[in-house]
Design an enzyme around this catalytic site. Structure first.
Site, short mmCIF file in Angstrom:
data_model
loop_
_atom_site.label_atom_id
_atom_site.label_comp_id
_atom_site.label_asym_id
_atom_site.label_seq_id
_atom_site.Cartn_x
_atom_site.Cartn_y
_atom_site.Cartn_z
N HIS A 1 1.51 -2.23 -2.67
CA HIS A 1 2.49 -1.55 -1.81
C HIS A 1 2.55 -0.12 -2.32
O HIS A 1 2.93 0.10 -3.47
CB HIS A 1 3.89 -2.13 -1.94
CG HIS A 1 3.99 -3.60 -1.68
ND1 HIS A 1 4.47 -4.11 -0.51
CD2 HIS A 1 3.67 -4.67 -2.45
CE1 HIS A 1 4.45 -5.43 -0.57
NE2 HIS A 1 3.96 -5.80 -1.74
N TYR B 1 -4.70 -5.35 1.32
CA TYR B 1 -4.95 -6.64 0.66
C TYR B 1 -6.34 -6.62 0.04
O TYR B 1 -7.24 -5.92 0.50
CB TYR B 1 -4.80 -7.78 1.67
CG TYR B 1 -3.34 -8.08 1.91
CD1 TYR B 1 -2.71 -9.13 1.26
CD2 TYR B 1 -2.58 -7.26 2.73
CE1 TYR B 1 -1.35 -9.38 1.44
CE2 TYR B 1 -1.22 -7.50 2.92
CZ TYR B 1 -0.62 -8.55 2.26
OH TYR B 1 0.73 -8.79 2.43
N ASP C 1 15.12 21.94 -1.73
CA ASP C 1 15.47 23.37 -1.62
C ASP C 1 16.46 23.62 -2.75
O ASP C 1 17.67 23.56 -2.54
CB ASP C 1 16.13 23.67 -0.26
CG ASP C 1 15.12 23.83 0.86
OD1 ASP C 1 13.90 23.67 0.61
OD2 ASP C 1 15.55 24.11 2.00
N HIS D 1 0.52 -5.75 -6.61
CA HIS D 1 1.20 -7.04 -6.55
C HIS D 1 0.20 -8.19 -6.74
O HIS D 1 -0.51 -8.57 -5.81
CB HIS D 1 1.95 -7.19 -5.23
CG HIS D 1 2.92 -8.33 -5.23
ND1 HIS D 1 3.83 -8.54 -4.23
CD2 HIS D 1 3.11 -9.33 -6.12
CE1 HIS D 1 4.53 -9.63 -4.50
NE2 HIS D 1 4.10 -10.13 -5.64
N VAL E 1 9.38 -6.02 7.62
CA VAL E 1 8.12 -5.79 8.32
C VAL E 1 7.34 -7.10 8.26
O VAL E 1 6.60 -7.35 7.32
CB VAL E 1 7.34 -4.63 7.69
CG1 VAL E 1 6.17 -4.24 8.59
CG2 VAL E 1 8.23 -3.43 7.46
N GLY E 2 7.55 -7.95 9.24
CA GLY E 2 6.89 -9.25 9.25
C GLY E 2 7.41 -10.12 8.14
O GLY E 2 8.56 -10.52 8.12
N ASN E 3 6.53 -10.39 7.19
CA ASN E 3 6.88 -11.32 6.11
C ASN E 3 7.72 -10.68 5.01
O ASN E 3 8.49 -11.34 4.33
CB ASN E 3 5.61 -11.91 5.51
CG ASN E 3 4.60 -10.86 5.11
OD1 ASN E 3 4.35 -9.92 5.87
ND2 ASN E 3 4.01 -10.99 3.95
N TYR E 4 7.56 -9.34 4.82
CA TYR E 4 8.18 -8.68 3.67
C TYR E 4 9.50 -8.03 4.04
O TYR E 4 9.65 -7.50 5.12
CB TYR E 4 7.27 -7.57 3.14
CG TYR E 4 6.66 -7.94 1.82
CD1 TYR E 4 7.36 -7.76 0.64
CD2 TYR E 4 5.38 -8.47 1.75
CE1 TYR E 4 6.81 -8.10 -0.56
CE2 TYR E 4 4.82 -8.82 0.54
CZ TYR E 4 5.54 -8.64 -0.62
OH TYR E 4 4.99 -8.98 -1.81
N GLY F 1 11.45 2.00 10.62
CA GLY F 1 12.79 1.99 11.22
C GLY F 1 12.90 0.93 12.32
O GLY F 1 13.93 0.27 12.46
N ASP G 1 2.80 0.37 7.20
CA ASP G 1 4.02 -0.22 7.75
C ASP G 1 4.90 0.76 8.52
O ASP G 1 5.68 0.34 9.36
CB ASP G 1 4.84 -0.88 6.63
CG ASP G 1 4.25 -2.22 6.21
OD1 ASP G 1 3.36 -2.73 6.92
OD2 ASP G 1 4.66 -2.75 5.16
N HIS H 1 -2.51 -7.67 -3.58
CA HIS H 1 -2.35 -6.55 -2.66
C HIS H 1 -1.55 -5.45 -3.34
O HIS H 1 -1.07 -5.62 -4.45
CB HIS H 1 -1.64 -7.03 -1.39
CG HIS H 1 -0.27 -7.60 -1.66
ND1 HIS H 1 -0.08 -8.91 -2.04
CD2 HIS H 1 0.95 -7.04 -1.66
CE1 HIS H 1 1.21 -9.13 -2.25
NE2 HIS H 1 1.86 -8.00 -2.03
N ASP I 1 8.78 28.01 0.16
CA ASP I 1 9.46 26.79 0.61
C ASP I 1 8.45 25.65 0.49
O ASP I 1 7.47 25.60 1.21
CB ASP I 1 9.91 26.97 2.06
CG ASP I 1 10.78 25.82 2.53
OD1 ASP I 1 11.07 24.93 1.70
OD2 ASP I 1 11.16 25.81 3.71
N GLU J 1 2.10 2.15 11.73
CA GLU J 1 1.62 1.11 12.64
C GLU J 1 2.76 0.25 13.19
O GLU J 1 2.80 -0.06 14.38
CB GLU J 1 0.60 0.21 11.92
CG GLU J 1 -0.68 0.97 11.58
CD GLU J 1 -1.67 0.17 10.73
OE1 GLU J 1 -2.82 0.62 10.60
OE2 GLU J 1 -1.31 -0.89 10.18
N GLY K 1 6.33 0.75 12.34
CA GLY K 1 7.65 1.37 12.47
C GLY K 1 8.60 0.82 11.43
O GLY K 1 9.17 -0.25 11.60
CU LIG Z 1 3.75 -7.67 -2.40
#
Ligand SMILES: [Cu+2]
Ligand SMILES: *[C@@H]1O[C@H](CO)[C@@H](O)[C@H](O)[C@H]1NC(C)=O
Ligand SMILES: *[C@@H]1O[C@H](CO)[C@@H](O)[C@H](O)[C@H]1NC(C)=O
Length: 686
Positions: A477, A318, A486, A636, A417-420, A339, A332, A475, A625, A335, A337
């Site tokens: 993202h 931010y 491969d 944003h 993730v919280g608000n988003y 998933g 995100d 902010h 490889d 800190e 997760g």
């Molecule tokens: Cu945003």
């Protein structure tokens, strides 16, 4: 983007408790098929349980009581081993199953690799460097409720005329601003919101009150009540279903597949049209696509494209320097997760009616398995697009018209993730393309302020007045994708094809210029660090050992959907931690331990374990490889339409074959049969 507030905790906890009762409901055409376990399958509930038991037993005595699990996931087999296993899976012995466990005990971070097949700890070490593991939901809930029972906090609410029972709080990671980690401890800041008449708590911040909680001791270590500004009003903030709808309603619409979907789900292997790939779930990364191969009908075999693709990190800094905001520079995945914050997808709304849903299992803070229902949906997207077409009017007496409709396969996950809310789609096309799209929606993080009109604002307020007393803070993202391509095998090179204006000086042509392409193969990591937009170029991963019949090098190119770059200075602490955003593209030699672009221990990291630091070794990347990393960024700057909830904003990238096939691979594709509707005729073609 981030702060899981109590809103989040609340949702997630609710979600966890509801899955126990709802787990069998609301799944359309779930495939029940016996399948052989694949070495890349995520840990099963019994494997999670076994990992918990083995890890717990390895901590003798009292600290065991306080053992908390912050990451439990598959420690996947080494790549060479897996590839050799895959060459003859039925003949080979099953590969050993291993887990990586990151746990806290005794205020220390313990990293264990566990051989589940042999039921033993293979390696155990205490993390000695900077940074802490991912936060658990339970400790976030505990920290939030501590704050809400703290007498000075309650006094601050009373002073503001707020009802304590309408206040809800969330945990914010604190970042790192040059202090010694020892002094700060494993802390979070708890910030609060006000409900009272809305469900949209994020539009009603209780500004100025900050509670600092030490997560290891689970006690309050700081309290500040600095400023008092009005809490924005509830009017106009609600988005829940009970709100009155306006405008004309659309007529019924849907996608129908009377014979079912054209793909199969066999365990975690998904096969559709000419594609096959493995879909796994990780509590940190969310979806992991592995072993994506495409069938080449000319060569009559599957050809490898992507060994592994996933979102490695999300960085959301931010741009507000006020006391309650400057540290908000969230990661995100590392800190919170990505998933862990995956939401249960709602049939017919999050995914169309032809979707198939898949569940996942994670370890809770106590290490016990928790089922997450419907975290993925897989469906065929048929949206009226054209795969290819041509009308030929140039032949006397004839009209040639050939059109093929486009049908693609989509794998979707939503992480709140919280608000988003982040909507992640991996999309496979029969033409050989893989597209990844990320949609941002949900609620902005806003700062409460005294202003009710733009005319009153004279100072820098770091945002845009979206409604009375509501500043939408600027902010970014940044999402970084780990793309272990491969292309037809694992010896690959990274090529930059630069488009150059070429002057014509020899008067051989009336033209004065044209453009041509100069290709450069990157020799080392520093050759492959690219800031997009500074030159016009195409970026390819090629297999230098494979050529088409006419002699072009087989490859894939990455078409970026965003060329956003960070605007923080290099020496800003947040930017040092998020240094993987310094370039839009990077290439590294494959290294199993280089997965997390912001470092394995991201919470309060010092930026000493990032993609930026790894690549300072400047290793060779030619004909090796290699792993391609792409940073997808959004600056944003909020607009009023983002209030009280923002319509989805999407971007992504496309991996597209580049001399991979001998010719258009979808020229002879069989289009889907037309669905026959009763009492309905197809309009005549004129
Ligand atoms: Cu945003
Ligand atoms: C375990 O946690 C409790 C409460 O959080 C604390 O009082 C105790 O000291 C901790 N024990 C150890 C060994 O860390
Ligand atoms: C793999 O990466 C890690 C972290 O960058 C590094 O410590 C290790 O030496 C690397 N291994 C090899 C074989 O290069």
């Amino acid at each position: 983007m981030t702060p899981p507030s109590k809103g989040l905790l609340f949702l997630c906890l609710l979600f966890f408790s509801s899955i126990i009762t709802l787990s069998t409901k609301s799944t359309h055409h779930r495939h029940h098929r016996h399948h052989q376990a694949h070495p890349l399958d995520p840990l099963t509930p019994s494997e999670l349980e076994l990992a918990r038991a083995i890890a717990s037993d390895s901590f003798p005595g009292s600290p065991r009581r306080n053992l908390t699990f912050h990451y439990v996931g598959l420690d996947e087999p080494d790549k060479p081993l897996l590839l050799s296993w895959l060459s003859a899976p039925s003949l080979s012995r099953p590969l050993p199953r291993r887990a990586l466990v990151i746990a806290r005990a005794d205020k220390r971070t313990h990293e264990l690799t566990i051989d589940l097949s042999a039921r033993r700890v293979d390696s155990a070490r205490v993390h000695a460097g900077h940074g802490f593991p991912m936060l658990t939901f339970k400790e976030q809930a505990a920290a939030s409720s501590l704050a809400r029972r703290y007498p000075p906090f309650l006094e601050s609410m009373r002073k503001r005329g707020l009802k304590a029972e309408e206040v809800t709080c969330g945990c914010f990671t604190v970042g790192w601003y040059g202090q010694e980690a020892r002094k700060v401890g494993r802390t979070v800041k708890v910030m609060c919101y006000y409900l009272d008449g809305t469900v949209n708590l994020y539009m009603r911040p209780v500004e100025g009150v900050t509670v600092t909680v030490d997560l290891d001791e689970m006690r309050i270590v700081g309290f500040v009540d600095r400023v008092t500004v009005p809490v924005p009003k509830a009017d106009g903030t609600d988005y829940s279903g009970s709100q009155k709808r306006v405008g004309p309603a659309l007529k019924p619409i849907g996608v129908v597949q009377p014979e079912g979907p054209s793909f199969t789900v066999d365990g975690h292997m998904i096969r559709w049209a000419n594609w096959e790939f493995h879909l796994s779930f990780d509590v940190r990364a969310g979806p992991i696509i592995s072993l994506a191969s495409i069938y080449d009908s000319e060569k009559q075999k599957f050809r490898r494209v992507m060994y592994r693709g996933f979102i490695s990190e999300l960085f959301v800094p931010y741009m507000d320097l006020t006391e309650e905001w400057y540290y908000r520079t969230f990661f995100d995945a590392g800190e919170y997760g990505f998933g862990l914050c995956a939401m249960q997808l709602e049939p017919l709304r999050d995914c169309p009616e032809n979707a198939v849903f898949m569940d996942a299992y994670i370890a809770g803070q106590d290490g016990k398995p928790i089922k997450m229902s419907n975290v993925f949906c897989v469906f065929e997207r048929y949206a009226g697009d054209i795969m290819w077409r041509h009308t030929e009017l140039g032949i006397p007496g004839k009209v040639i018209r050939e059109v093929r409709p486009e049908v693609n396969l989509v794998v979707r996950m939503v992480s709140t993730v919280g608000n988003y809310d982040y909507i992640v789609d991996w999309e496979f096309k029969q033409s050989g393309s893989i597209k990844a799209t990320v949609g941002l929606t949900g609620l902005l993080e806003v700062r409460g302020s005294k202003y009710t009109n733009n005319d009153q604002i004279m100072d820098e307020e770091y945002g845009v007045l979206l409604a009375e007393n509501t500043l939408g803070t600027r902010h970014d993202h940044f999402l970084i994708f780990h793309l272990d391509l491969d292309i037809d095998g694992d010896s690959n090179s990274f090529v930059k094809s630069v488009f150059k204006q070429t002057p014509v000086t020899d008067r051989q042509s009336p033209r004065k210029s044209y453009w041509s392409v100069v290709s450069e193969t990157a020799k080392t990591e520093s050759n492959a660090k690219i800031k997009l937009g500074s030159e016009q170029a195409e970026l390819l991963v090629v297999n230098p050992g494979k050529k088409t019949n006419v002699g072009n090098t087989v490859g894939y190119r990455l078409i970026p959907g965003s060329i956003t770059r960070p605007l923080l200075s290099d020496d800003d602490y947040a930017q040092i931690r998020g240094a993987f955003t310094n370039y839009n593209m990077w290439v590294t030699p494959y290294n199993k331990s280089e997965k997390w672009a912001g470092g394995l221990y991201t919470d309060q990291s010092h930026g000493d374990d990032t993609l930026d630091t790894w690549t300072q070794r400047n290793r060779g990347i030619e004909n090796k490889d290699i792993v391609l990393w792409y940073t997808l960024g959004f600056h944003h700057a909020p607009y009023q339409e983002d209030f009280p909830l923002m319509p989805t904003l999407s971007s992504g990238f496309e991996l597209r074959p580049a001399n991979f096939f001998e010719s258009n691979p979808v020229l002879r594709v069989v289009p889907p049969k037309v669905v026959k509707w009763p009492n309905c005729s197809i309009p005549a073609v004129i």
